[in-house]
Design an enzyme around this catalytic site. Structure first.
Site, PDB file in Angstrom:
ATOM      1  N   CYS A  92       0.848  -1.195   0.000  1.00 16.20           N
ATOM      2  CA  CYS A  92       0.000   0.000   0.000  1.00 16.20           C
ATOM      3  C   CYS A  92       0.882   1.242   0.000  1.00 16.20           C
ATOM      4  O   CYS A  92       1.593   1.499   0.975  1.00 16.20           O
ATOM      5  CB  CYS A  92      -0.921  -0.001   1.216  1.00 16.20           C
ATOM      6  N   GLY A  93       0.803   2.008  -1.090  1.00 19.25           N
ATOM      7  CA  GLY A  93       1.666   3.178  -1.220  1.00 19.25           C
ATOM      8  C   GLY A  93       1.291   4.329  -0.317  1.00 19.25           C
ATOM      9  O   GLY A  93       2.166   4.961   0.292  1.00 19.25           O
ATOM     10  N   HIS A  94      -0.007   4.624  -0.195  1.00 17.87           N
ATOM     11  CA  HIS A  94      -0.364   5.755   0.667  1.00 17.87           C
ATOM     12  C   HIS A  94       0.029   5.451   2.116  1.00 17.87           C
ATOM     13  O   HIS A  94       0.423   6.358   2.868  1.00 17.87           O
ATOM     14  CB  HIS A  94      -1.865   6.078   0.551  1.00 17.87           C
ATOM     15  N   GLY A 255      -0.919   4.550  -4.440  1.00 22.67           N
ATOM     16  CA  GLY A 255       0.512   4.356  -4.721  1.00 22.67           C
ATOM     17  C   GLY A 255       0.818   3.116  -5.527  1.00 22.67           C
ATOM     18  O   GLY A 255       1.596   3.151  -6.487  1.00 22.67           O
TER      19      GLY A 255
END
Length: 334
Positions: A92-94, A255
């Site tokens: 998970c990018g965020h 992301g």
């Protein structure tokens, strides 16, 4: 606190509008030699905690959270597991952006480089500091690649649509929003969920998602990303919205999603190495992405994407669970 009550403490944050509830206390040890093993343990043994953090009355249908764990590689700062309304993501990018921001300012990490083990692999984040504060965060994601281009799928009530499937830490189906009669705008929120979920289930039933590593825990379609390629103007390249898990709508540009888009654009010759583009979310927030290298995953060509965004602290919480609470398992309404 009365005997028998459960207690969890968190720091809450967001990155580009997408929430992140970071558990800071009350979590039992999560065993496992790899992050995928830790993810399996959390799924099989700790799902009551996910429901407590994500579901009502403490959360909502679009809440997101993470657990920090011991790292599984020698020089990593921590491991991280990601929680949402349906279960556990692989990357998970965020969350990486928000966790790096909060973790550095809380003194959890020395920085400015933070190395995190995720179920999808190692991610390295770089904090950009101004006056001792984290102004933004860039992270080098796991190698991202195209699984299918111009895949034709029959979707109930929509007919045959064309989509791309790509991996940026999780697999997504990418569809031009205009091709299914949508605009990537907040007013279209309900229709976006409905159509994106129909597309997701149609792709799942007709396309066999495979990860070149052979890791079966990575082989699932996480969501649908609806893309608006019409240039909004200025520095923005395009907009997109990600609908993932059980109809959860990402407020950020996503992301892992923009990483998959970078792989698609690079494969189509539309994003040369080192060119930075800005992608806008449903609510107008932005992530930048660029290709900083190329590699292979198994025999599949892949890019190494770098994503940049900003995060902010939103609150500190102590959650408790009364063992007599009739809604101990939580409830989820949309």
């Amino acid at each position: 606190m009365p005997e028998g009550w459960l207690r969890l403490t968190t720091l809450d944050a967001h990155a580009a509008g997408e929430p992140l509830r970071i558990v800071t206390g009350g979590l039992p040890e999560i065993p496992g030699a790899t992050m995928l093993e830790k993810r399996r343990f959390a799924r099989d043994s700790l799902d009551h905690l996910r429901r407590l953090l994500i579901f009502e009355p403490r959360g909502h249908a679009d809440m997101y959270a993470c657990y920090l764990t011991d790292p599984v590689t020698a020089d990593a700062d921590a491991g991280v597991l990601f929680l949402h309304n349906e279960g556990y993501s692989t990357m998970c990018g965020h969350a990486i952006i928000a966790l790096t921001k909060v973790g550095l300012e809380a003194g959890w990490f020395e920085g400015p480089v933070v190395r995190l083990d995720t179920p999808a692999g190692r991610v390295e984040a770089q904090a950009h500091l101004v006056g001792g504060r984290v102004e933004s965060v860039s992270f080098v994601n796991v190698p991202s690649f195209v699984s299918a281009l111009d895949l034709e799928v029959d979707v109930p009530t929509l007919g045959t649509i064309r989509c791309d499937v790509a991996y940026g830490g999780a697999f997504y189906a990418y569809v031009e929003a205009a091709a299914v009669g949508l605009a990537v705008e907040p007013d279209s929120y309900r229709r976006i969920i409905d159509i994106a979920m129909r597309i997701k289930h149609a792709v799942m039933s007709s396309y066999d998602v495979r990860h070149p590593s052979g890791a079966s825990d990575l082989e699932f379609l996480y969501g649908t990303i609806l893309v608006d390629s019409r240039k909004p103007g200025g520095a923005v390249h395009s907009r997109n919205v990600c609908v993932f898990a059980d109809g959860e709508v990402d407020r950020s540009p996503t992301g892992t999603g923009v990483s998959g888009r970078a792989a698609i654009l690079h494969a189509r010759g539309a994003l040369p190495a080192e060119k930075r583009i800005t992608i806008e979310s449903l609510v107008g927030t932005r992530f930048d992405v660029r290709v900083v290298g190329t590699t292979t995953v198994g025999t599949v060509p892949a890019v190494v994407p770098e994503v940049t965004g900003s995060g902010h602290l939103t609150g500190r919480h102590e959650f408790v669970l009364d063992p007599d609470d009739p809604l101990a398992g939580g409830v989820l309404l949309r």
